[in-house]
Write an enzyme that holds these catalytic residues in place. Structure first.
Site, mmCIF file in Angstrom:
data_model
loop_
_atom_site.group_PDB
_atom_site.id
_atom_site.type_symbol
_atom_site.label_atom_id
_atom_site.label_comp_id
_atom_site.label_asym_id
_atom_site.label_seq_id
_atom_site.Cartn_x
_atom_site.Cartn_y
_atom_site.Cartn_z
ATOM 1 N N SER A 118 -16.115 -20.288 -32.162
ATOM 2 C CA SER A 118 -15.239 -18.929 -31.721
ATOM 3 C C SER A 118 -16.336 -17.815 -31.972
ATOM 4 O O SER A 118 -17.428 -17.742 -32.609
ATOM 5 C CB SER A 118 -14.191 -18.625 -32.518
ATOM 6 O OG SER A 118 -13.301 -19.681 -32.327
ATOM 7 N N HIS A 123 -18.946 -4.104 -27.158
ATOM 8 C CA HIS A 123 -19.850 -3.131 -26.640
ATOM 9 C C HIS A 123 -19.466 -1.939 -26.359
ATOM 10 O O HIS A 123 -18.470 -1.842 -25.535
ATOM 11 C CB HIS A 123 -20.790 -3.822 -25.386
ATOM 12 C CG HIS A 123 -21.094 -5.130 -25.569
ATOM 13 N ND1 HIS A 123 -22.439 -5.436 -26.256
ATOM 14 C CD2 HIS A 123 -20.688 -6.338 -25.171
ATOM 15 C CE1 HIS A 123 -22.503 -6.814 -26.271
ATOM 16 N NE2 HIS A 123 -21.516 -7.364 -25.616
ATOM 17 N N CYS A 146 -11.062 -20.960 -30.256
ATOM 18 C CA CYS A 146 -11.052 -22.194 -29.947
ATOM 19 C C CYS A 146 -10.073 -23.050 -30.995
ATOM 20 O O CYS A 146 -10.319 -23.184 -32.109
ATOM 21 C CB CYS A 146 -12.210 -23.179 -29.872
ATOM 22 S SG CYS A 146 -12.314 -24.680 -29.306
#
Length: 268
Positions: A118, A123, A146
């Site tokens: 994972s 950003h 996951c």
């Protein structure tokens, strides 16, 4: 389909469903002069620098029950920052049942669950209109897990970690896992709206609408503040220093900016 604890134990192999949450937030500001724009960008770069973003994402990792493997972070010139965290399977206990409930997550207290392969990224994008006085700060956070637990449990904390005028939130479940008989499961928890993971007091502050494609396990929610106070959008001064006409013109520009982001199109 909601699985019981016993059914989840009897999956064939590892639960490899991928659950992806994309959280995009926008902060809008009016900056009258070049100096004000530069000061606003400096403020944003300081307020949301790579170190603070790392702390936010580390808390997200705690909330979804992950162990941090690696952190990469960078402050950019002239502006903006990025952080990427790789995480692996976290501890599991009886609180895992909580991960399947359609309810807001903590802000923040730990929620534990099994996940692997994972990552969490952020950003930032500070920018401004060249001549219209509008400055906009955008942060994009992606949480991909996951396994069983949903990254939606960290949504409440992320909302409260930023000053947000507009939010665009996407959630998708990809892939499939199998039960012991080989039957494919394309989702392992019930969900009808991302809004179920947002606290009522937050929902009361925003106008929200959903665009969901249930058969594809795709969910989208857009949010825009429903109360407007010009003082909250002026950088370094208050509206009582402006004429009535200036207040109206600036308010129009700010609301137009938020509407364009909310509806995803330019408006004349």
């Amino acid at each position: 389909m909601e699985l019981t604890h016993q059914q989840r134990i009897e999956l064939h192999g590892f639960n490899n469903l991928t659950k992806s949450l994309s959280f995009n937030m926008y902060d809008i500001c009016y900056t009258k002069t070049k100096e004000e724009r530069e000061a606003y960008i400096d403020y944003i770069d300081e307020q949301y620098n790579a170190d603070r973003l790392t702390k936010i994402l580390s808390n997200v990792s705690d909330i979804i029950g992950a162990h941090i493997l690696n952190i990469a972070k960078q402050d950019y010139e002239p502006q903006g920052a990025s952080v990427t965290i790789l995480v692996s399977e976290g501890p599991v206990d009886d609180a895992k049942e909580e991960a399947f409930k359609e309810s807001p997550g903590p802000a923040p207290t730990a929620v534990v669950g099994a996940l692997d392969k994972s990552h969490i990224t952020v950003h930032t994008y500070p920018e401004y209109h060249p001549d219209d006085g509008i400055s906009t700060f955008r942060a994009d956070i992606d949480v991909a897990t996951c396994g069983e637990i949903s990254p939606l449990k960290a949504l409440n904390y992320m909302i409260q970690s930023f000053e947000t005028d507009v939010m665009v939130i996407d959630y998708r479940v990809r892939g499939f896992t199998r039960d012991v008989s080989g039957h494919k499961l394309f989702i392992d928890h019930e969900i009808n709206s991302i809004q179920n993971y947002i606290p009522d007091d937050v929902k009361d502050q925003y106008n929200m609408f959903d665009v969901n494609v249930y058969q594809e396990n795709l969910f989208n929610t857009k949010c825009k503040l429903n109360q407007f106070d010009l003082d909250n959008y002026l950088f370094g001064y208050t509206k009582d220093t402006l004429s009535k006409k200036e207040q109206e013109e600036i308010s129009h520009k700010l609301n137009k900016e938020m509407d364009e982001i909310f509806y995803g199109k330019n408006m004349s």
